[in-house]
Design a protein around this motif. Structure first.
Motif, PDB file in Angstrom:
ATOM      1  N   ALA A   5       7.907  -0.782  -6.708  1.00 47.06           N
ATOM      2  CA  ALA A   5       8.248  -1.995  -5.953  1.00 47.06           C
ATOM      3  C   ALA A   5       9.270  -2.824  -6.725  1.00 47.06           C
ATOM      4  CB  ALA A   5       6.996  -2.828  -5.686  1.00 47.06           C
ATOM      5  N   GLU A   6      10.222  -3.391  -5.997  1.00 48.11           N
ATOM      6  CA  GLU A   6      11.257  -4.227  -6.596  1.00 48.11           C
ATOM      7  C   GLU A   6      11.281  -5.555  -5.853  1.00 48.11           C
ATOM      8  OE1 GLU A   6      16.053  -3.979  -6.663  1.00 48.11           O
ATOM      9  OE2 GLU A   6      15.016  -2.283  -7.596  1.00 48.11           O
ATOM     10  N   PHE A   7      11.275  -6.657  -6.601  1.00 47.59           N
ATOM     11  CA  PHE A   7      11.208  -7.989  -6.013  1.00 47.59           C
ATOM     12  C   PHE A   7      12.457  -8.787  -6.391  1.00 47.59           C
ATOM     13  CE2 PHE A   7       6.925  -6.504  -7.017  1.00 47.59           C
ATOM     14  CZ  PHE A   7       6.333  -6.542  -5.763  1.00 47.59           C
ATOM     15  N   LEU A   8      13.105  -9.341  -5.377  1.00 45.15           N
ATOM     16  CA  LEU A   8      14.357 -10.054  -5.582  1.00 45.15           C
ATOM     17  C   LEU A   8      14.230 -11.482  -5.067  1.00 45.15           C
ATOM     18  CD1 LEU A   8      16.681  -7.288  -4.089  1.00 45.15           C
ATOM     19  CD2 LEU A   8      16.045  -7.553  -6.489  1.00 45.15           C
ATOM     20  N   SER A   9      14.548 -12.447  -5.902  1.00 44.27           N
ATOM     21  CA  SER A   9      14.549 -13.834  -5.464  1.00 44.27           C
ATOM     22  C   SER A   9      15.697 -14.068  -4.482  1.00 44.27           C
ATOM     23  CB  SER A   9      14.702 -14.757  -6.677  1.00 44.27           C
ATOM     24  OG  SER A   9      14.753 -16.102  -6.266  1.00 44.27           O
ATOM     25  N   VAL A  10      15.441 -14.863  -3.430  1.00 45.28           N
ATOM     26  CA  VAL A  10      16.471 -15.070  -2.409  1.00 45.28           C
ATOM     27  C   VAL A  10      17.186 -16.418  -2.543  1.00 45.28           C
ATOM     28  CG1 VAL A  10      15.264 -13.576  -0.785  1.00 45.28           C
ATOM     29  CG2 VAL A  10      14.886 -16.045  -0.681  1.00 45.28           C
ATOM     30  N   THR A  11      16.738 -17.270  -3.474  1.00 43.05           N
ATOM     31  CA  THR A  11      17.395 -18.564  -3.658  1.00 43.05           C
ATOM     32  C   THR A  11      17.549 -18.875  -5.132  1.00 43.05           C
ATOM     33  OG1 THR A  11      15.386 -19.920  -3.756  1.00 43.05           O
ATOM     34  CG2 THR A  11      16.291 -19.457  -1.569  1.00 43.05           C
ATOM     35  N   GLY A  12      18.352 -19.893  -5.408  1.00 47.73           N
ATOM     36  CA  GLY A  12      18.462 -20.396  -6.766  1.00 47.73           C
ATOM     37  C   GLY A  12      17.192 -21.113  -7.181  1.00 47.73           C
ATOM     38  N   ASP A  13      17.130 -21.527  -8.462  1.00 49.96           N
ATOM     39  CA  ASP A  13      15.899 -22.128  -8.967  1.00 49.96           C
ATOM     40  C   ASP A  13      15.872 -23.630  -8.738  1.00 49.96           C
ATOM     41  OD1 ASP A  13      16.619 -23.724 -11.515  1.00 49.96           O
ATOM     42  OD2 ASP A  13      17.683 -21.848 -11.819  1.00 49.96           O
ATOM     43  N   PHE A  14      14.675 -24.216  -8.902  1.00 44.61           N
ATOM     44  CA  PHE A  14      14.446 -25.637  -8.631  1.00 44.61           C
ATOM     45  C   PHE A  14      14.658 -26.513  -9.859  1.00 44.61           C
ATOM     46  CE2 PHE A  14      11.008 -24.321  -5.350  1.00 44.61           C
ATOM     47  CZ  PHE A  14      11.992 -23.772  -4.553  1.00 44.61           C
ATOM     48  N   ALA A  15      14.950 -25.916 -10.998  1.00 46.71           N
ATOM     49  CA  ALA A  15      15.102 -26.618 -12.283  1.00 46.71           C
ATOM     50  C   ALA A  15      13.754 -27.045 -12.850  1.00 46.71           C
ATOM     51  CB  ALA A  15      16.034 -27.824 -12.157  1.00 46.71           C
ATOM     52  N   ALA A  16      12.885 -27.633 -12.028  1.00 44.77           N
ATOM     53  CA  ALA A  16      11.574 -28.053 -12.515  1.00 44.77           C
ATOM     54  C   ALA A  16      10.743 -26.844 -12.917  1.00 44.77           C
ATOM     55  CB  ALA A  16      10.840 -28.843 -11.429  1.00 44.77           C
ATOM     56  N   LEU A  17      10.060 -26.945 -14.058  1.00 43.55           N
ATOM     57  CA  LEU A  17       9.222 -25.850 -14.530  1.00 43.55           C
ATOM     58  C   LEU A  17       7.862 -25.955 -13.854  1.00 43.55           C
ATOM     59  CD1 LEU A  17      10.111 -25.889 -18.337  1.00 43.55           C
ATOM     60  CD2 LEU A  17      11.013 -24.394 -16.538  1.00 43.55           C
ATOM     61  N   SER A  18       7.653 -25.140 -12.834  1.00 42.89           N
ATOM     62  CA  SER A  18       6.393 -25.170 -12.096  1.00 42.89           C
ATOM     63  C   SER A  18       6.116 -23.782 -11.554  1.00 42.89           C
ATOM     64  CB  SER A  18       6.464 -26.168 -10.928  1.00 42.89           C
ATOM     65  OG  SER A  18       7.294 -25.661  -9.902  1.00 42.89           O
TER      66      SER A  18
ATOM     67  N   GLU B 119       0.820  -1.213   0.000  1.00 46.81           N
ATOM     68  CA  GLU B 119       0.000   0.000   0.000  1.00 46.81           C
ATOM     69  C   GLU B 119       0.855   1.264   0.000  1.00 46.81           C
ATOM     70  OE1 GLU B 119      -2.690  -0.451   3.329  1.00 46.81           O
ATOM     71  OE2 GLU B 119      -4.321  -0.734   1.893  1.00 46.81           O
ATOM     72  N   SER B 120       2.055   1.153   0.527  1.00 50.02           N
ATOM     73  CA  SER B 120       2.955   2.308   0.533  1.00 50.02           C
ATOM     74  C   SER B 120       3.317   2.685  -0.901  1.00 50.02           C
ATOM     75  CB  SER B 120       4.231   1.984   1.315  1.00 50.02           C
ATOM     76  OG  SER B 120       5.178   3.026   1.167  1.00 50.02           O
ATOM     77  N   THR B 121       3.318   3.972  -1.173  1.00 55.80           N
ATOM     78  CA  THR B 121       3.699   4.445  -2.511  1.00 55.80           C
ATOM     79  C   THR B 121       5.191   4.744  -2.592  1.00 55.80           C
ATOM     80  OG1 THR B 121       3.116   6.717  -1.888  1.00 55.80           O
ATOM     81  CG2 THR B 121       1.407   5.396  -2.968  1.00 55.80           C
ATOM     82  N   GLU B 122       5.906   4.564  -1.483  1.00 59.80           N
ATOM     83  CA  GLU B 122       7.352   4.756  -1.503  1.00 59.80           C
ATOM     84  C   GLU B 122       8.020   3.568  -2.188  1.00 59.80           C
ATOM     85  OE1 GLU B 122       8.842   7.536  -0.370  1.00 59.80           O
ATOM     86  OE2 GLU B 122       6.821   8.281   0.043  1.00 59.80           O
ATOM     87  N   LYS B 123       9.246   3.757  -2.646  1.00 57.24           N
ATOM     88  CA  LYS B 123       9.974   2.654  -3.242  1.00 57.24           C
ATOM     89  C   LYS B 123      10.308   1.635  -2.164  1.00 57.24           C
ATOM     90  CE  LYS B 123      14.023   1.227  -5.849  1.00 57.24           C
ATOM     91  NZ  LYS B 123      15.233   1.591  -6.604  1.00 57.24           N
ATOM     92  N   LEU B 124       9.969   0.375  -2.425  1.00 56.62           N
ATOM     93  CA  LEU B 124      10.243  -0.697  -1.479  1.00 56.62           C
ATOM     94  C   LEU B 124      10.920  -1.843  -2.209  1.00 56.62           C
ATOM     95  CD1 LEU B 124       6.905  -0.808   0.549  1.00 56.62           C
ATOM     96  CD2 LEU B 124       9.105   0.045   1.340  1.00 56.62           C
ATOM     97  N   VAL B 125      11.860  -2.482  -1.520  1.00 59.09           N
ATOM     98  CA  VAL B 125      12.577  -3.620  -2.087  1.00 59.09           C
ATOM     99  C   VAL B 125      12.234  -4.854  -1.251  1.00 59.09           C
ATOM    100  CG1 VAL B 125      14.812  -4.592  -2.688  1.00 59.09           C
ATOM    101  CG2 VAL B 125      14.435  -2.116  -2.880  1.00 59.09           C
ATOM    102  N   PHE B 126      11.711  -5.881  -1.914  1.00 65.54           N
ATOM    103  CA  PHE B 126      11.281  -7.093  -1.239  1.00 65.54           C
ATOM    104  C   PHE B 126      12.169  -8.269  -1.644  1.00 65.54           C
ATOM    105  CE2 PHE B 126       7.587  -4.405  -1.672  1.00 65.54           C
ATOM    106  CZ  PHE B 126       6.900  -4.541  -0.481  1.00 65.54           C
ATOM    107  N   GLY B 127      12.711  -8.988  -0.660  1.00 59.06           N
ATOM    108  CA  GLY B 127      13.331 -10.275  -0.920  1.00 59.06           C
ATOM    109  C   GLY B 127      12.227 -11.316  -0.870  1.00 59.06           C
ATOM    110  N   ILE B 128      12.119 -12.136  -1.901  1.00 60.98           N
ATOM    111  CA  ILE B 128      10.990 -13.059  -2.021  1.00 60.98           C
ATOM    112  C   ILE B 128      11.482 -14.499  -2.141  1.00 60.98           C
ATOM    113  CG2 ILE B 128       9.011 -13.740  -3.434  1.00 60.98           C
ATOM    114  CD1 ILE B 128       8.532 -11.116  -2.043  1.00 60.98           C
ATOM    115  N   GLY B 129      10.965 -15.362  -1.282  1.00 62.22           N
ATOM    116  CA  GLY B 129      11.277 -16.775  -1.367  1.00 62.22           C
ATOM    117  C   GLY B 129      10.477 -17.445  -2.467  1.00 62.22           C
ATOM    118  N   ALA B 130      10.691 -18.735  -2.628  1.00 66.74           N
ATOM    119  CA  ALA B 130       9.978 -19.493  -3.653  1.00 66.74           C
ATOM    120  C   ALA B 130       9.341 -20.709  -3.004  1.00 66.74           C
ATOM    121  CB  ALA B 130      10.934 -19.881  -4.768  1.00 66.74           C
TER     122      ALA B 130
END
Length: 318
Positions: free
Chosen positions: A141-154, A111-122
């Motif tokens: 808003a900026e979203f950053l993955s915190v882990t590598g990928d699972f290889a499986a396409l899901s 809801e905040s209109t300020e710039k926010l950076v989110f670390g996002i799990g999977a």
């Protein structure tokens, strides 16, 4: 009048927390991840809808009590416990309600209109949370993955989770361009030297909030579901005392990091980045109670969103 994003259940819940549980609007805002203005509007809506009388009907008082216990026991800043609603206390049964609560929390922060950076799990939990998130235009808003990928396409793959967040918000996103588990410690060292990986860690240093699921060890785990490890490797984890995965970092039952064995082949979030920032875990199902307790014991969580059955189990086992 309530807005389209303020559901009847949410208004009723906030009213119960304020008038019956005795929490201030500021305390509710912190616990639910909402702005103080939003909480005030929800309380006002409860009056306008006529649901505030002598009590608020059909609101789970025991869930609020569990939240208070968890906050006190583990020094959390925020906590949401959702009712099981008569469904099985398994991950499958608890997921819809937990994912909805997680989406509500994330929406509140957006809801905040300020710039926010989110670390996002999977993983499956974060996938369901993001799928339940209403569209909200937040180009800053900026979203950053915190882990590598699972290889499986899901849908649980980090790339898919980040992509859906970008689609729903119009923000920007960056995936962690590496596997979650590599073949050897030498391969891990090689990946960590790559500029793209170093850039990912650098971006995560600016994250205002980390939101992630918790991986458990055993039947139904994401290690098993996505064939990330062989049966023998999963047995090795269990024998080594590993009970949880926190952003690609393995934990034992006491919440201590495990650095041996398979941990030397995992590309997760730099554990130093879990310190001194807001880290909220979303966790559904009794299968994950040991993982949840380990993550809480680690001291790296500032918030937890979970189901009643899991909360009761964590609190009942010393």
């Amino acid at each position: 009048m309530k807005s389209g994003s303020d559901t009847h259940d949410q208004i009723r819940e906030i009213a119960w927390m304020h008038y019956i549980a005795g929490l201030t609007q500021s305390e509710i805002a912190q616990r639910r991840g909402l702005s103080k203005m939003r909480v005030h509007r929800l309380v006002q809506a409860a009056h306008e809808m006529g649901i505030v009388k002598f009590f608020v009907d059909a609101t789970p008082a025991d869930c609020v009590a569990l939240e208070t216990e968890l906050i006190a026991a583990y020094g959390l800043r925020s906590c949401t416990v959702v009712p099981d609603a008569g469904l099985p206390a398994t991950m499958a049964g608890a997921m819809p309600a937990v994912a909805s609560a997680g989406a509500r929390f994330l929406h509140g922060r957006l809801e905040s209109t300020e710039k926010l950076v989110f670390g996002i799990g999977a993983g499956r939990t974060m996938s369901e949370v993001v799928r339940a998130l209403p569209r909200i235009r937040r180009r800053k808003a900026e979203f950053l993955s915190v882990t590598g990928d699972f290889a499986a396409l899901s849908a649980a793959n980090p790339f898919e989770v980040i992509h859906l967040l970008i689609d729903k918000t119009g923000g920007t996103g960056y995936a962690f361009t590496a596997p979650l588990i590599v073949d050897t410690p030498e391969d891990r060292a090689l990946f960590l030297r790559q500029r793209s990986i170093q850039t990912s860690f650098h971006r995560l240093r600016s994250a205002d909030l980390i939101v992630l699921g918790l991986g458990h060890i055993g039947p139904g785990s994401f290690f098993q579901s996505f064939d990330l490890l062989s049966d023998g490797e999963q047995t090795e984890l269990a024998r080594g005392g590993v009970v949880a995965d926190l952003a690609g970092n393995l934990l034992d039952a006491d919440g201590q990091f495990v650095d041996s064995g398979i941990a030397q082949r995992m590309l997760g979030m730099d554990r130093a980045l879990l310190q001194d920032r807001e880290v909220v875990a979303i966790c559904a199902g009794l299968e994950k109670w040991q993982a949840a307790r380990a993550a809480l014991r680690s001291g790296h969580l500032t918030g937890l969103i979970t189901s009643r059955g899991l909360a009761e189990k964590v609190l009942s086992v010393v």
